[in-house]
Scaffold this motif. Structure first.
Motif, short mmCIF file in Angstrom:
data_model
loop_
_atom_site.label_atom_id
_atom_site.label_comp_id
_atom_site.label_asym_id
_atom_site.label_seq_id
_atom_site.Cartn_x
_atom_site.Cartn_y
_atom_site.Cartn_z
N THR A 10 42.98 49.49 93.87
CA THR A 10 41.31 49.41 94.23
C THR A 10 40.63 50.52 93.54
O THR A 10 41.20 51.54 93.03
CB THR A 10 41.08 49.75 96.01
OG1 THR A 10 41.36 50.70 96.21
CG2 THR A 10 42.12 48.66 96.60
N ARG A 11 39.32 50.34 93.46
CA ARG A 11 38.60 50.99 92.68
C ARG A 11 37.29 51.40 93.48
O ARG A 11 36.53 50.86 94.14
CB ARG A 11 38.09 50.37 91.26
CG ARG A 11 39.02 50.21 90.29
CD ARG A 11 38.74 49.45 89.42
NE ARG A 11 38.58 47.95 89.96
CZ ARG A 11 38.23 47.01 89.08
NH1 ARG A 11 37.68 47.10 87.94
NH2 ARG A 11 38.11 45.52 89.74
N ARG A 21 28.05 47.06 85.79
CA ARG A 21 28.12 46.10 86.61
C ARG A 21 27.10 45.14 86.97
O ARG A 21 27.00 44.05 86.75
CB ARG A 21 28.94 46.25 87.85
CG ARG A 21 30.67 46.58 87.45
CD ARG A 21 31.20 47.30 88.70
NE ARG A 21 31.14 46.80 89.79
CZ ARG A 21 31.84 45.83 90.24
NH1 ARG A 21 32.88 45.50 89.47
NH2 ARG A 21 31.53 45.20 91.27
N TRP A 130 41.12 39.59 96.72
CA TRP A 130 42.11 40.25 97.02
C TRP A 130 43.38 39.81 96.84
O TRP A 130 43.75 38.62 97.34
CB TRP A 130 42.06 41.19 98.40
CG TRP A 130 40.74 41.57 98.65
CD1 TRP A 130 40.47 43.20 98.53
CD2 TRP A 130 39.45 41.18 99.07
NE1 TRP A 130 39.24 43.20 98.72
CE2 TRP A 130 38.53 42.30 99.13
CE3 TRP A 130 39.02 39.98 99.46
CZ2 TRP A 130 37.17 42.12 99.59
CZ3 TRP A 130 37.59 39.90 99.83
CH2 TRP A 130 36.73 41.02 99.89
N ARG A 141 43.79 44.99 92.81
CA ARG A 141 44.27 44.34 94.04
C ARG A 141 42.85 43.80 94.56
O ARG A 141 42.80 43.04 95.65
CB ARG A 141 45.00 45.24 94.93
CG ARG A 141 46.39 45.30 94.36
CD ARG A 141 47.19 46.36 95.46
NE ARG A 141 48.46 45.76 95.44
CZ ARG A 141 49.42 46.09 96.20
NH1 ARG A 141 49.10 46.94 97.26
NH2 ARG A 141 50.61 45.70 96.21
N GLU A 142 41.53 44.52 93.99
CA GLU A 142 40.57 43.98 94.41
C GLU A 142 39.65 43.75 93.34
O GLU A 142 39.50 44.77 92.52
CB GLU A 142 39.64 45.12 95.37
CG GLU A 142 38.38 44.60 95.75
CD GLU A 142 37.61 45.76 96.51
OE1 GLU A 142 37.35 45.25 97.66
OE2 GLU A 142 37.42 46.87 96.03
N PHE A 144 36.19 41.18 91.26
CA PHE A 144 35.14 40.22 91.43
C PHE A 144 35.38 39.04 90.51
O PHE A 144 36.09 38.99 89.43
CB PHE A 144 33.97 40.93 91.01
CG PHE A 144 33.31 41.80 92.18
CD1 PHE A 144 33.76 42.91 92.38
CD2 PHE A 144 32.19 41.20 92.91
CE1 PHE A 144 33.18 43.43 93.40
CE2 PHE A 144 31.60 41.80 93.77
CZ PHE A 144 31.93 43.13 94.20
#
Lengths: 451, 451
Positions: A10-11, A21, A130, A141-142, A144
């Motif tokens: 994840t970030r 973004r 996810w 793992r997450e 968009f």
């Protein structure tokens, strides 16, 4: 105390990353709107019954499952516990899971709200998904997804407009791309002609290697995959297909004329090419038979977008499908859609340094804080500057000059206003251009006009 | 097959709801930017070690926990299983949980990235949070929070600007509000003067009932809560505090002069009121001693915004805190922040019908599809219209007129273009205003100028 961290894969997104973004999503969103797509959102959590079985056995394992709140053991018999079977346990102890993609929740949405939706339904959706995948470079793992689909319309106009839409998005980004297009019906036709329906993937994979390994080796590979000599001979003009899209279509017409489904695919392709030709695309549009994404799913056009100036996988993909919602008991909903790969577009824009400067700066003008008196003088002034739509801030305390200027620097604020005793008396603002170092006294009206 | 559904307490957002929500978030976001706040995002999943113990025992239970992928039993001994203890089990079988609010992840972010952050750090964050609460009217298991905080600055300027910011946001929404303000230090001073440090909440709750139950009953309630007669007598001027903010401050100065902490609070309040007075707020700003939100947390100013024309709880709240990140081992980070209640703002705007018409319409102009020839004629025309920034679409197939017009109607498209044989010959577009029914032939240039 240990420094806190986040789950692997994840970030966190910093202000600068968010600005980038937002630039990406806003650009895409604006183009979606120009074409009449409307946004929906679905919950992060879906019932596991909605998600399970939709992504294959491997997909089921990659679903993040949410432990039932309250007593998670309530549905489990004492005898089952010693089995320690995580899969069986999860089914009973978890009712909900996290969204794995946007397609299944969209299908669920269409069925659930079928009576409120006016078809054709042009929807877009930009939300995280996810997956409990092993994290690796560029795989999270997450992440968009950013999807647009039209459902409830068989018209090829939708394909034409989606190509136009992708062209417009990449034009706005300044990314040179090739839009590749194939048609599932042509691939089916090839398999039909060869009598090798189950070997489409092997065939496209082999053809794709032509440039690298040469015709002899491609044929060798096809032999190894079990194609007959007769089939391989018939396949030669298709393997070596080259030239303009029109030339390619001519060859396909000759070679595949005996297959009804191939003819339908060729006709669709012909229509889309003719129409987009009239529209003057800025990207190249290329018929590419090796495009075989989503073969279990797509039934007509297949799209893929490749960046020309960066080595990276496809940055957008999509196609037409026949039966989005059948799995939820509603048949006859066909559609066509595309999905933008936000993470890869982010990388491409970074590598080519294509972010417009103003997409990265937030505050346009910072005022240095010299003390209580100046602060009191400046507050109403700032209110007027903001009224003019200029993003401005006053450093919140009379800290050392160096600290205040450092703040403006790291926040990439292009202009700094200095207002001390002299300026207050003269009703001026001493405006410093942080890029050139130039400094000029201006009036409020001049300052507003400047931005 | 059963119609699919979503987990209780969660929501799908339709295109119309999304348009409204986007209007809300975009308005707030724009004002955040005007004041120099920058966006960050954190992952939906945090390590449970980050979340547990931060929201009290009840909060721990309301965290959505994610079952470890792979073998969730690996950390659990055989002997533990027959206990069937869901709390103990969850701790071992779940490493991750869903975000419960934006404050704890923000604190974690600040500590984790302390070396990359320039303080004062003005950040905003608009993301969903999840709570396993019992769903009820207006309370969801997934909902959005919308927070702005400045950390690393003690200046009261931040409070002043946040009040200005709230004023601006509600001005833009057209919602008339009262911004209520209190100060934790004044409350502490009251308790100090009375010698009843643990009774602040009882006192504020009782004072809050003055209008409803009258002074006699308020005093009765304070007696019941164990306040001495002496304390109650001393409290009378504070219970009956009334008049302008300045008059209230005068009374407080007289009554609480003996408490150092109260004096500090009064001084802060005085400063904030003086400064905001100079700025000409459009909302009323009211000193309200009964404001007691987040008493465990806030150490200075406390804010709450009430809508004047709708019966609903507070629509924004916030305050100053001393030690955001202490729980993660980083001391001395104080700050002040506010949080907009998006769901309630949504309800208020709905009730007062305050959504601007153009925030709800997506497509501005739809063209009727009369067939292949017209379609081919229109495609390049639409490209030009879109180039002018007008959101336009062509109905994707030559369906019955009634169906096409119905589509424009339900999608609230204000203008429909009709281009048949005659119009193609004359180079005109027959433009129908869907509101008035009026219909006029216009050229492309006229049409573009019209929007």
């Amino acid at each position: 105390m240990q420094k806190p961290s986040i789950p692997k894969g994840t970030r966190d997104f910093s202000p600068e990353e968010m600005a980038k973004r937002n630039y990406i999503f806003n650009t895409i969103r604006e183009v979606f709107h120009l074409y009449g797509y409307q946004q929906i959102e679905t919950p992060a959590m879906e019932n596991l019954s909605t998600l399970m079985g939709k992504y294959g056995e491997e997909g089921d394992k990659l679903l993040f499952k949410i432990l039932n709140s309250g007593d998670c053991f309530s549905g489990i018999a004492d005898e089952e516990l010693p089995e320690r079977n995580p899969v069986k346990f999860a089914v009973k102890a978890c009712e909900k899971g996290l969204r794995y993609d946007l397609t299944v929740p969209f299908a669920r949405y269409v069925v659930q709200h079928r009576n409120d939706i006016t078809f054709p339904f042009k929807r877009y959706q930009i939300q995280p998904v996810w997956r409990a995948d092993r994290p690796q470079k560029g795989r999270y793992r997450e992440f968009f997804q950013c999807d647009a689909d039209v459902v409830g319309s068989n018209s090829l106009l939708n394909e034409v407009e989606l190509i136009q839409l992708m062209d417009e998005v990449y034009h706005r980004f300044g990314i040179r791309v090739c839009i590749k297009m194939n048609n599932r019906k042509i691939l089916s036709g090839i398999a039909e002609i060869l009598g090798e329906a189950d070997k489409i993937v092997d065939i496209t994979v082999a053809i794709d290697k032509l440039d690298k390994i040469g015709l002899e080796n491609v044929n060798q590979e096809l032999r190894a995959k079990g194609l007959t000599e007769e089939a391989i001979t018939r396949l030669q003009p298709i393997i070596t297909l080259a030239g303009t899209n029109e030339e390619k279509l001519e060859v396909l017409k000759q070679e595949l004329g005996a297959s009804q489904v191939a003819c339908k695919g060729i006709e669709e392709m012909q229509y889309i090419l003719t129409q987009t030709n009239l529209l003057g695309l800025r990207s190249t549009l290329e018929l590419d038979l090796t495009l075989a994404r989503g073969l279990n799913y797509y039934t007509g056009a297949i799209f893929e977008v490749k960046a020309l100036d960066v080595q990276i996988g496809s940055i957008t993909g999509g196609g037409r499908y026949d039966n989005l919602t059948g799995v939820f008991g509603m048949d006859g909903v066909s559609g066509v859609g595309i999905s933008f790969g936000a993470d890869r577009i982010f990388d491409v824009l970074n590598q080519l340094e294509l972010y417009p400067a103003d997409s990265l700066q937030t505050t346009q003008l910072m005022f240095v804080n010299f003390g209580a008196k100046e602060q009191e003088y400046l507050l109403p002034l700032l209110a007027q500057i903001r009224k003019a739509g200029i993003r401005t801030e006053l450093y919140p305390e009379p800290a050392k000059m160096k600290k205040q200027m450092g703040y403006a620097d790291t926040k990439k604020i292009p202009f700094v206003g200095l207002v001390g005793e002299t300026e207050m008396n003269e009703g001026k603002i001493n405006l410093k251009n942080m890029l050139t170092g130039e400094q000029n006294p201006v009036t409020l009206a001049e300052l507003i006009a400047l931005f």
